[in-house]
Design an enzyme around this catalytic site. Sequence first.
Site, PDB file in Angstrom:
ATOM      1  N   GLU A 120       1.019  -1.166  -0.171  1.00 43.31           N
ATOM      2  CA  GLU A 120       0.211  -0.022  -0.019  1.00 43.31           C
ATOM      3  C   GLU A 120       0.865   1.459  -0.230  1.00 43.31           C
ATOM      4  O   GLU A 120       0.845   1.949  -0.970  1.00 43.31           O
ATOM      5  CB  GLU A 120      -0.687   0.027   1.538  1.00 43.31           C
ATOM      6  N   GLU A 140      -4.837  -9.220   3.027  1.00 37.77           N
ATOM      7  CA  GLU A 140      -5.643  -8.671   3.403  1.00 37.77           C
ATOM      8  C   GLU A 140      -6.959  -8.829   3.962  1.00 37.77           C
ATOM      9  O   GLU A 140      -7.623 -10.122   4.554  1.00 37.77           O
ATOM     10  CB  GLU A 140      -6.475  -6.918   3.602  1.00 37.77           C
TER      11      GLU A 140
END
Length: 266
Positions: A120, A140
């Site tokens: 990210e 995730e």
Amino acid sequence: MGGTEHLTVRREGATLVLTLNRPEAKNALSLPMLVGLYDGWLAADADDTVRSVVLTGAGGCFCAGMDLKALAGKGMEGEQYRDRMTADPDLHWKAMLRHHRPRKPVVAAVEGHCVAGGTEILQGTDIRIAGASATFGLFEVARGLFPIGGSTVRLPRQIARTHALEMLLTGRPYSAEEAAGIGLIGRVVPDGTVLAQALEVAERINACGPLAVEAVKASVYESAELTETEGLAAELKRGWPVFATEDAKEGARAFAEKRPPVYRRA
């Protein structure tokens, strides 16, 4: 020069090198790391002698994402920085380049794991170089979580949607070669050479007109979500003033005189 126990800062000429420095935890994000990162971005923006930033990780690893022990309620190191988060509840998103875009170009030098929150943060950098054994991925969903660092918005705008959705929805790892193939990173180099090559790219940026570099970067991001007509208008608004600067005159003189230019941000 700043930094914290989990984020080191050093200068290499006109480049500011920020190193995620928690190798015993694969540089998992911690409060000291986030505070150091944000302070590093601010320091680079505030110092006109800094013309580029290189972001890397210590111990042969970039970043393995958020500290899941902290997420599970077992506490997070660096409680002495808690007042910084209280004063600015958005600090962690700024540190991860979700809510902050540095004026200076940011080159990512990736070795080892660059997964979850590491991938990210990577999406907030401008130029990305990785070692051959680097690993990427957004894990995730495999953990019942959401990649809330911006990936569902930014990733489909940076790589083809089919690749973005596969990465987001499968939670599987990607090799450096595969990451380069889908456009997540720009270059794969031999392990152990990544930082040197990132610094070489940064030095090439540093040799260019800093006002022009910053205006070009700003124009690329500003126009990304505009129509072509709007983007071209925005480009002229940012680009034309650069031609009137002393930097532009120096560039022309240096070219005519067949010498390296000396830029002074004027």
